[in-house]
Design a protein around this motif. Structure first.
Motif, PDB file in Angstrom:
ATOM      1  N   ALA A 113       0.824  -1.203   0.000  1.00 32.29           N
ATOM      2  CA  ALA A 113       0.000   0.000   0.000  1.00 32.29           C
ATOM      3  C   ALA A 113       0.860   1.256   0.000  1.00 32.29           C
ATOM      4  CB  ALA A 113      -0.939  -0.015   1.201  1.00 32.29           C
ATOM      5  N   THR A 114       1.960   1.236   0.757  1.00 34.30           N
ATOM      6  CA  THR A 114       2.854   2.399   0.782  1.00 34.30           C
ATOM      7  C   THR A 114       3.480   2.648  -0.586  1.00 34.30           C
ATOM      8  OG1 THR A 114       3.352   1.969   3.107  1.00 34.30           O
ATOM      9  CG2 THR A 114       4.873   3.386   1.901  1.00 34.30           C
ATOM     10  N   LEU A 116       2.311   1.698  -3.558  1.00 36.43           N
ATOM     11  CA  LEU A 116       1.296   2.087  -4.537  1.00 36.43           C
ATOM     12  C   LEU A 116       0.808   3.513  -4.296  1.00 36.43           C
ATOM     13  CD1 LEU A 116      -0.740  -1.229  -4.757  1.00 36.43           C
ATOM     14  CD2 LEU A 116       0.695  -0.248  -6.530  1.00 36.43           C
ATOM     15  N   ASN A 117       0.657   3.894  -3.041  1.00 37.76           N
ATOM     16  CA  ASN A 117       0.217   5.260  -2.755  1.00 37.76           C
ATOM     17  C   ASN A 117       1.242   6.289  -3.206  1.00 37.76           C
ATOM     18  OD1 ASN A 117      -2.262   4.587  -1.582  1.00 37.76           O
ATOM     19  ND2 ASN A 117      -1.326   4.232   0.416  1.00 37.76           N
ATOM     20  N   ALA A 118       2.518   5.910  -3.190  1.00 35.76           N
ATOM     21  CA  ALA A 118       3.569   6.847  -3.600  1.00 35.76           C
ATOM     22  C   ALA A 118       3.487   7.189  -5.076  1.00 35.76           C
ATOM     23  CB  ALA A 118       4.941   6.268  -3.267  1.00 35.76           C
ATOM     24  N   ILE A 119       2.936   6.312  -5.884  1.00 31.96           N
ATOM     25  CA  ILE A 119       2.828   6.581  -7.336  1.00 31.96           C
ATOM     26  C   ILE A 119       1.369   6.704  -7.757  1.00 31.96           C
ATOM     27  CG2 ILE A 119       5.028   5.528  -7.925  1.00 31.96           C
ATOM     28  CD1 ILE A 119       3.618   2.963  -8.577  1.00 31.96           C
ATOM     29  N   TYR A 120       0.472   6.927  -6.796  1.00 21.78           N
ATOM     30  CA  TYR A 120      -0.942   7.226  -7.061  1.00 21.78           C
ATOM     31  C   TYR A 120      -1.632   6.082  -7.823  1.00 21.78           C
ATOM     32  CZ  TYR A 120       0.861  11.827  -5.861  1.00 21.78           C
ATOM     33  OH  TYR A 120       1.483  12.866  -5.229  1.00 21.78           O
ATOM     34  N   LEU A 121      -1.407   4.872  -7.386  1.00 25.59           N
ATOM     35  CA  LEU A 121      -2.080   3.707  -7.943  1.00 25.59           C
ATOM     36  C   LEU A 121      -2.817   2.973  -6.832  1.00 25.59           C
ATOM     37  CD1 LEU A 121       0.624   2.241 -10.374  1.00 25.59           C
ATOM     38  CD2 LEU A 121      -1.336   3.672 -10.963  1.00 25.59           C
ATOM     39  N   VAL A 122      -3.755   2.118  -7.236  1.00 24.27           N
ATOM     40  CA  VAL A 122      -4.516   1.322  -6.279  1.00 24.27           C
ATOM     41  C   VAL A 122      -4.449  -0.145  -6.697  1.00 24.27           C
ATOM     42  CG1 VAL A 122      -6.097   3.172  -5.602  1.00 24.27           C
ATOM     43  CG2 VAL A 122      -6.633   1.760  -7.584  1.00 24.27           C
ATOM     44  N   THR A 123      -4.826  -1.004  -5.785  1.00 22.98           N
ATOM     45  CA  THR A 123      -4.778  -2.445  -6.026  1.00 22.98           C
ATOM     46  C   THR A 123      -6.103  -2.909  -6.624  1.00 22.98           C
ATOM     47  OG1 THR A 123      -3.323  -2.707  -4.118  1.00 22.98           O
ATOM     48  CG2 THR A 123      -4.366  -4.687  -4.973  1.00 22.98           C
ATOM     49  N   LYS A 124      -6.011  -3.587  -7.760  1.00 21.12           N
ATOM     50  CA  LYS A 124      -7.219  -4.143  -8.379  1.00 21.12           C
ATOM     51  C   LYS A 124      -7.289  -5.657  -8.255  1.00 21.12           C
ATOM     52  CE  LYS A 124      -5.425  -4.854 -13.075  1.00 21.12           C
ATOM     53  NZ  LYS A 124      -5.639  -4.587 -14.517  1.00 21.12           N
ATOM     54  N   GLU A 125      -6.163  -6.296  -7.892  1.00 21.81           N
ATOM     55  CA  GLU A 125      -6.142  -7.752  -7.821  1.00 21.81           C
ATOM     56  C   GLU A 125      -4.981  -8.190  -6.935  1.00 21.81           C
ATOM     57  OE1 GLU A 125      -6.805 -10.034 -11.553  1.00 21.81           O
ATOM     58  OE2 GLU A 125      -4.901 -10.979 -11.074  1.00 21.81           O
TER      59      GLU A 125
END
Length: 370
Positions: A113-114, A116-125
């Motif tokens: 999560a850290t 992904l949040n740094a590059i403004y993305l979210v988890t889809k799978e």
């Protein structure tokens, strides 16, 4: 040591522009001339005088000469490799309980999560892989109903699945991979709405699947067959039907309700009855669990029907005063799911009009006409 030879092979271009095509043709022409001069290796090309080569063959030949002498400069095109979001761990001691595994997975989710949040993305799978002591492995993919980086939501999905997970061998390694995507924003219409908590819905469905089985939870979908009530279960997905489907449903719902079938209306054919009276549309109240029946035949026609009660003191029982049939149905004769049945519409002396059928399981009541 053999010097590399000059080749006249055709230059393969990507989506070539006119300029690239011209440069390729000029290169082939220059290489052809050099071969006629007896120049076949890079060393022979590099030994030629630069100015004389430029005077005879032009600027393109000078570029080839500089490349052969190592003097050409080309700007590097930096290509960033695709970033993978994978966290893994090999345990020093084998794991046989779920608590230490869940502890490691929560740490993995925090780290993912850290990042992904740094590059403004979210988890889809999410993809979970467990390696066991006997060299086997287990892999499971979790579809996120609404892409998110919320650690609690993602952890509850893993925890719900691992609650009922069992294995014959201890776990020696674990790997968790996140598939990223951009945050999706959707604009709804005036009468459209989104789920209040998609994560909670997904978690509830996961718990139901763990209790009842994957084949008992989902959305029923009709199969492409004429077999009555044939359907299969598919994974539930929240999708709004759209304006066009609402209009179709509205037009269907606006149709006049069919009238009740009067006693003695049954004739030799259901098609003939509808042809004689277009207003004689009779709804059939189907029983989703077939009701077994006992039918007495005379000259291959049902003359007496008896079944269990399907309502408050209501049952299909008594002598048959009118019959409509038989209507043989069959399908899937080309595979192992072959089926066949014979249907009858029967009106008993107590005024109940029912549809019954006979198949390999015997007689049963499909429903009654209201």
């Amino acid at each position: 040591m053999i010097a590399p030879a000059l080749s006249t092979a055709t230059v393969a271009l990507p989506a070539g522009t006119a300029k690239q095509i011209e440069r390729a043709k000029a290169t082939e022409r220059i290489l052809s001339i050099l071969h006629q001069w007896g120049i076949h290796t890079l060393g022979q090309l590099a030994a030629l005088p630069r100015d004389d080569l430029a005077a005879r063959l032009g600027a393109r030949a000078v570029e080839l000469w500089e490349r052969a002498n190592g003097r050409a400069n080309r700007i590097l095109k930096l290509v960033s490799p695709p970033e993978s979001f994978i966290e893994s761990c090999e345990f020093e001691n084998e794991i046989e309980t779920v608590e230490p595994l869940l502890f490691i997975l929560r740490r993995f989710l925090q780290q993912l999560a850290t990042r992904l949040n740094a590059i403004y993305l979210v988890t889809k799978e999410l993809r979970l892989r467990l390696n066991f002591a006997d060299k086997s492995h287990y892999e499971r993919v979790f579809k996120i109903p609404q892409p998110t980086n919320n650690e609690d939501i993602l952890f509850r999905m893993l925890h719900t699945h691992l609650e009922d997970f069992t294995s014959r061998h201890p776990i020696i390694a674990v790997e968790l991979e996140a598939q990223p995507s951009r945050s999706v924003r959707q604009q709804f219409g005036l009468f459209e709405t989104a789920l209040r908590d998609p994560g909670q819905l997904h978690e509830t469905l996961a718990r139901l699947i763990g209790l009842l089985g994957a084949d008992r939870v989902g959305t029923p979908v009709l199969e492409e067959t004429h077999r009555p009530d044939a359907f299969r279960m598919e994974l539930f997905a929240w999708e709004f039907s759209g304006h066009s489907e609402r209009r179709v449903a509205k037009s269907k719902g606006a149709a006049a309700l069919p009238a009740r079938l009067p006693p003695g209306c049954l004739g030799p054919s259901r098609t003939d009855n509808l042809a004689r009276d277009h207003n004689c549309h009779i709804p059939l109240r189907r029983f989703r669990k077939r009701i077994k029946a006992t039918v007495l035949l005379e000259n291959n026609c049902p003359v007496h029907v008896r079944s269990a009660e399907f309502g408050a003191g209501v049952a299909v029982e008594g002598r048959s005063v009118a019959q409509d049939g038989p209507f043989p149905l069959s399908g899937n004769w080309w595979d192992e799911r072959a089926w066949k049945r014979v249907e009858w519409d029967v009106e008993t002396e107590n005024g109940v009009v029912a549809r019954c059928h006979y198949d390999q399981h015997g007689w049963a009541i499909d429903g009654i006409y209201d």
